[in-house]
Design a protein around this motif. Structure first.
Motif, PDB file in Angstrom:
ATOM      1  N   SER A 216       0.813  -1.215   0.000  1.00  0.00           N
ATOM      2  CA  SER A 216       0.000   0.000   0.000  1.00  0.00           C
ATOM      3  C   SER A 216       0.851   1.271   0.000  1.00  0.00           C
ATOM      4  O   SER A 216       0.520   2.250  -0.675  1.00  0.00           O
ATOM      5  CB  SER A 216      -0.940   0.021   1.204  1.00  0.00           C
ATOM      6  OG  SER A 216      -1.839  -1.062   1.156  1.00  0.00           O
ATOM      7  N   LEU A 217       1.942   1.269   0.760  1.00  0.00           N
ATOM      8  CA  LEU A 217       2.819   2.440   0.781  1.00  0.00           C
ATOM      9  C   LEU A 217       3.513   2.647  -0.554  1.00  0.00           C
ATOM     10  O   LEU A 217       3.952   3.758  -0.864  1.00  0.00           O
ATOM     11  CB  LEU A 217       3.856   2.301   1.897  1.00  0.00           C
ATOM     12  CG  LEU A 217       3.306   2.433   3.322  1.00  0.00           C
ATOM     13  CD1 LEU A 217       4.376   2.086   4.351  1.00  0.00           C
ATOM     14  CD2 LEU A 217       2.772   3.850   3.566  1.00  0.00           C
ATOM     15  N   ALA A 218       3.603   1.583  -1.361  1.00  0.00           N
ATOM     16  CA  ALA A 218       4.195   1.728  -2.690  1.00  0.00           C
ATOM     17  C   ALA A 218       3.300   2.541  -3.620  1.00  0.00           C
ATOM     18  O   ALA A 218       3.790   3.199  -4.546  1.00  0.00           O
ATOM     19  CB  ALA A 218       4.451   0.346  -3.295  1.00  0.00           C
ATOM     20  N   LEU A 219       1.997   2.504  -3.388  1.00  0.00           N
ATOM     21  CA  LEU A 219       1.058   3.178  -4.297  1.00  0.00           C
ATOM     22  C   LEU A 219       1.266   4.688  -4.360  1.00  0.00           C
ATOM     23  O   LEU A 219       1.395   5.245  -5.457  1.00  0.00           O
ATOM     24  CB  LEU A 219      -0.385   2.832  -3.914  1.00  0.00           C
ATOM     25  CG  LEU A 219      -0.806   1.379  -4.183  1.00  0.00           C
ATOM     26  CD1 LEU A 219      -2.133   1.083  -3.508  1.00  0.00           C
ATOM     27  CD2 LEU A 219      -0.924   1.146  -5.681  1.00  0.00           C
ATOM     28  N   PRO A 220       1.284   5.417  -3.232  1.00  0.00           N
ATOM     29  CA  PRO A 220       1.518   6.860  -3.334  1.00  0.00           C
ATOM     30  C   PRO A 220       2.900   7.208  -3.849  1.00  0.00           C
ATOM     31  O   PRO A 220       3.073   8.246  -4.504  1.00  0.00           O
ATOM     32  CB  PRO A 220       1.308   7.364  -1.898  1.00  0.00           C
ATOM     33  CG  PRO A 220       1.469   6.170  -1.025  1.00  0.00           C
ATOM     34  CD  PRO A 220       0.991   5.016  -1.844  1.00  0.00           C
ATOM     35  N   LEU A 221       3.909   6.356  -3.594  1.00  0.00           N
ATOM     36  CA  LEU A 221       5.237   6.623  -4.139  1.00  0.00           C
ATOM     37  C   LEU A 221       5.205   6.636  -5.664  1.00  0.00           C
ATOM     38  O   LEU A 221       5.829   7.492  -6.308  1.00  0.00           O
ATOM     39  CB  LEU A 221       6.229   5.555  -3.662  1.00  0.00           C
ATOM     40  CG  LEU A 221       6.563   5.526  -2.164  1.00  0.00           C
ATOM     41  CD1 LEU A 221       7.469   4.340  -1.850  1.00  0.00           C
ATOM     42  CD2 LEU A 221       7.214   6.831  -1.722  1.00  0.00           C
ATOM     43  N   VAL A 222       4.453   5.710  -6.234  1.00  0.00           N
ATOM     44  CA  VAL A 222       4.377   5.594  -7.693  1.00  0.00           C
ATOM     45  C   VAL A 222       3.504   6.695  -8.295  1.00  0.00           C
ATOM     46  O   VAL A 222       3.825   7.267  -9.344  1.00  0.00           O
ATOM     47  CB  VAL A 222       3.844   4.199  -8.091  1.00  0.00           C
ATOM     48  CG1 VAL A 222       3.569   4.121  -9.581  1.00  0.00           C
ATOM     49  CG2 VAL A 222       4.849   3.131  -7.683  1.00  0.00           C
ATOM     50  N   ALA A 223       2.401   7.011  -7.648  1.00  0.00           N
ATOM     51  CA  ALA A 223       1.455   7.975  -8.207  1.00  0.00           C
ATOM     52  C   ALA A 223       1.825   9.429  -7.922  1.00  0.00           C
ATOM     53  O   ALA A 223       1.358  10.332  -8.607  1.00  0.00           O
ATOM     54  CB  ALA A 223       0.053   7.689  -7.659  1.00  0.00           C
ATOM     55  N   MET A 224       2.677   9.668  -6.918  1.00  0.00           N
ATOM     56  CA  MET A 224       2.907  11.022  -6.433  1.00  0.00           C
ATOM     57  C   MET A 224       3.550  11.968  -7.435  1.00  0.00           C
ATOM     58  O   MET A 224       3.150  13.136  -7.523  1.00  0.00           O
ATOM     59  CB  MET A 224       3.760  10.958  -5.159  1.00  0.00           C
ATOM     60  CG  MET A 224       3.744  12.212  -4.321  1.00  0.00           C
ATOM     61  SD  MET A 224       2.142  12.523  -3.543  1.00  0.00           S
ATOM     62  CE  MET A 224       1.684  14.041  -4.366  1.00  0.00           C
ATOM     63  N   PRO A 225       4.573  11.570  -8.221  1.00  0.00           N
ATOM     64  CA  PRO A 225       5.152  12.531  -9.172  1.00  0.00           C
ATOM     65  C   PRO A 225       4.132  13.119 -10.133  1.00  0.00           C
ATOM     66  O   PRO A 225       4.149  14.329 -10.402  1.00  0.00           O
ATOM     67  CB  PRO A 225       6.206  11.693  -9.913  1.00  0.00           C
ATOM     68  CG  PRO A 225       6.616  10.659  -8.919  1.00  0.00           C
ATOM     69  CD  PRO A 225       5.343  10.306  -8.190  1.00  0.00           C
TER      70      PRO A 225
END
Length: 403
Positions: A216-225
């Motif tokens: 789940s923490l990987a999701l905002p890392l990927v979508a954030m830029p």
């Protein structure tokens, strides 16, 4: 349920609402410079329209997901669509930036309606690979919002008023309500009948699951830029680089076409490889894109081309990664999927709010460097713990004979 023309009508009705919610951001962000002028505040308030929108999405995820487990997905989804529609009309009555941001906060609840209720219903309705294909297909349709939004936003600024944008968004949302009422399977009803107080026990189980946290923490890392780009690009391109509103809108096309291309590639190749392989390809592509951002800041003469190339690579990598990553996060816990989807939504929306507001503040001091370095850092962090968790998930699936 197998994917066919009849069963596809439900996700098409849902994606119409998703389009309304997304264009509720992408249409309004280009107009924020005009709105801040109208309310007599600094242009640096422009990204707050998006961050408060996201904060609204995070604020009720803890409630809507478990509520849909108990009352049924369809009832909660229809109520959420109606609430979003009303909030889009109420914002027409605002007279200052505080009132405007308060209504943006309430409108943001629509994001949770999609992620914590709608997506959970999709994952439950269709088989695994069909569900991922439906998510990718929905993403492609909803991406019309960031493609059309900037151009329509520029038209609103130059020819009419931002108020009419919210009228149009409310109309699309109202239309989707009828489609969902007719086509959403009524079988999406509650299976968990425990007292409502048990939601806290459910969330405790979810958040104590290390695999859930890793995926789940990987999701905002990927979508954030890309989220940072949507929030800051009006300030970067129009306010700082002095592009016209039309040039700003046209600059978004290659970036979001990259995201569409990524989703199309995912649909085409996912049956050939084990789930997760596209993530391992997509993230290095995204990291390469962030390096282009740095190059553009170092050599200002090539800033705009480097921004567009870098963001296009980032969006393509996200397109071939995100839907699979979301599926892994949602299925990482045995708790009711409405609760799990709500937990995922809370992590994502709160991360979006905090990081966008942080980078907004840093941008006032460091300008484009703040955006570029934040993007590099976010993707670099993914290669630590989240990547290890992904490989563990893929290895476990392989041992269980699941591709």
């Amino acid at each position: 349920m197998r994917l066919n023309r009849i069963t596809l009508m439900f996700p098409l009705a849902l994606v119409l609402f998703e389009f309304a919610v997304y264009i509720g951001n992408d249409l309004i962000q280009p107009a924020m410079l005009s709105i801040t002028q109208e309310f007599g505040v600094s242009a640096t308030w422009a990204p707050s329209s998006m961050s408060f929108y996201l904060l609204g999405g995070a604020s009720v995820a803890w409630l809507l997901g478990p509520l849909s487990d108990r009352l049924g997905r369809k009832k909660v989804l229809l109520a959420g669509v109606a609430f979003f529609t009303v909030c889009c009309l109420l914002i027409l009555l605002t007279h200052n930036i505080e009132q405007f941001l308060a209504l943006r906060f309430l409108q943001g609840i629509g994001l949770t309606v999609i992620s914590a209720v709608g997506y959970a219903a999709i994952q439950e309705t269709f088989e695994e690979r069909d569900a991922i294909k439906v998510m990718a297909l929905m993403a492609n349709i909803s991406l019309l919002a960031p493609l059309l939004g900037p151009v329509l936003g520029a038209f609103l600024i130059e020819h009419i008023s931002w108020h009419w944008g919210f009228v149009a968004i409310a109309s699309v949302s109202f239309l989707s309500w009828f489609g969902l009422k007719k086509f959403m399977p009524s079988a999406q009803e509650s299976r968990a009948k425990q007292p409502f107080i048990y939601i806290f026990d459910d969330f405790k189980k979810v958040f104590s699951n290390h695999r859930f946290l890793g995926t789940s923490l990987a999701l905002p890392l990927v979508a954030m830029p890309l989220m940072l780009w949507i929030a800051l690009s009006p300030v970067i391109l129009v306010d700082e680089l002095k592009l016209s509103s039309l040039q700003y809108g046209l600059a978004q096309f290659p970036i979001f076409f990259g995201l569409i291309a990524g989703n199309i590639v995912l649909i085409k190749v996912m049956d050939r490889f084990a789930l997760g392989k596209t993530i391992l390809v997509g993230l290095p592509i995204m990291f390469l894109g962030t390096l282009f951002l740095i190059l553009g800041v170092i050599w200002p003469l090539y800033l705009v081309p480097c921004l567009l190339i870098g963001m296009t690579l980032i969006s393509f990598g996200e397109g071939i990664s995100f839907s699979v990553m979301y599926r892994f996060a949602l299925m990482s816990s045995e708790v009711s999927k409405g609760t799990v989807a709500a937990a995922v939504s809370m992590i994502m929306m709160m991360s979006f709010f905090v990081i966008i507001e942080l980078v907004r503040v840093l941008y006032t001091h460091f300008h484009i460097w703040a955006f570029a370095l934040a993007s590099v850092t976010l993707i670099a962090v993914w290669f630590a713990q989240p990547r290890r968790v992904l490989k563990q998930v893929m290895q476990a699936r392989q041992q269980q004979g699941i591709n």
